[in-house]
Design a protein around this motif. Structure first.
Motif, short mmCIF file in Angstrom:
data_model
loop_
_atom_site.label_atom_id
_atom_site.label_comp_id
_atom_site.label_asym_id
_atom_site.label_seq_id
_atom_site.Cartn_x
_atom_site.Cartn_y
_atom_site.Cartn_z
N GLN A 45 0.86 -1.18 0.00
CA GLN A 45 0.00 0.00 0.00
C GLN A 45 0.90 1.23 0.00
N THR A 47 0.95 5.62 0.38
CA THR A 47 0.24 6.84 0.70
C THR A 47 1.12 8.04 0.35
N THR A 52 -4.87 9.59 3.24
CA THR A 52 -5.01 8.14 3.40
C THR A 52 -6.31 7.61 2.81
N THR A 57 -4.30 6.77 -1.95
CA THR A 57 -3.76 5.55 -1.36
C THR A 57 -3.90 4.44 -2.39
N SER A 59 -3.55 0.42 -2.99
CA SER A 59 -3.59 -0.77 -2.15
C SER A 59 -3.45 -2.03 -2.99
N SER A 60 -2.90 -3.06 -2.36
CA SER A 60 -2.81 -4.39 -2.94
C SER A 60 -2.04 -4.41 -4.26
N SER A 67 1.23 -0.34 -10.07
CA SER A 67 0.03 0.46 -9.88
C SER A 67 -0.29 1.21 -11.16
N THR A 84 0.59 -4.75 3.22
CA THR A 84 -0.80 -4.77 3.69
C THR A 84 -0.94 -5.59 4.97
N PRO A 87 0.59 -2.86 8.43
CA PRO A 87 0.28 -1.48 8.06
C PRO A 87 0.86 -0.42 8.98
#
Length: 246
Positions: A45, A47, A52, A57, A59-60, A67, A84, A87
């Motif tokens: 993840q 940020t 957030t 953000t 994620s995964s 990304s 993840t 955190p």
């Protein structure tokens, strides 16, 4: 997640302007994409600054994946990355400057240092000038610590007779790589390819990877792509990943 179009960047930017409280009328943006190439590290993840919630953000982002581009306002920006599954423990915590329309790729590679609990990060500035007709722009990153120096022959199998381009003497980038030496893309003909990793200066093939399919030609014409070798530590096999920027 492989198709990283300019449209995605504009959509992210528009979402920021429309959802932010009291937005500036002419919000200035750069952008960043993240590649996860750290063997043995779980999904990531990301940020930006203290935000957030979406879209800031990510994620995964799984191992070997990337990304989409993330809209980043100009100025000094702090990025933090964690697994993840953990955190509260950042494996990346860095601050970088962004100018208007700057586009960067952040590559997390190698394993997490057990002393610092950090993973190395390579930041590359992306030139997303569209390729000429029939061409694809490609760069190769050697991110596999224990793999040898290789010549990378990209054999184009979608033409008869086959032709090829060889990127010579590519070594593991190390803990303090030179971004300017690694960030350039090389223009080659678009098509279906096989990547052959060879002993430098020879035709001795170490291993071979298929790059894309007819349904998904990774190195198809008009694309911009990063190929990256990963693995060979923490029980992960040598593999060839790809991130499409355009």
């Amino acid at each position: 997640m492989k198709a990283l179009q300019y449209l995605s960047i504009f959509a992210i930017s528009a979402m920021f302007v429309s959802c932010a409280k009291d937005p500036a009328p002419f919000e200035q943006l750069g952008s960043a994409v993240f590649i996860h190439a750290s063997p043995g590290t779980g999904a990531l993840q990301v940020t930006r600054d203290t935000i957030t919630s979406a879209p800031f953000t990510l994620s995964s982002v799984g191992y070997g994946a990337n990304s989409t581009y993330l809209g980043v306002p100009v100025g000094s920006r702090r990025f933090r990355v964690w697994q993840t599954t953990a955190p509260t423990t950042f494996i990346v915590d860095r601050t970088d400057n962004f100018n208007l329309k700057d586009m960067y790729t952040y590559v997390l590679y190698d394993t997490i240092n057990p002393t610092t609990n950090r993973t190395p990060v390579l930041r590359l500035k992306d030139d997303l000038t569209p390729p000429a007709t029939g061409r694809v722009h490609v760069r190769f990153l050697h991110l596999a610590r224990n793999a040898p120096t290789v010549d990378v022959t990209l054999l184009r199998t979608s033409v008869t007779p086959n032709d090829s381009v060889t990127l010579t003497s590519r070594s593991f980038i190390g803990e303090s790589p030179n971004p300017e030496a690694l960030q350039a893309f090389t223009p080659i003909p678009g098509g279906l390819y096989t990547a052959k990793l060879k002993v430098p200066g020879t035709q001795n093939v170490i291993t071979t990877f298929t790059v894309g399919t007819t349904a998904n030609p990774i190195l198809g014409a008009q694309r911009i792509v990063t190929l990256f070798a990963t693995g060979t530590t923490r029980g992960t096999a040598l593999a060839l990943g790809n991130a499409r920027h355009y």
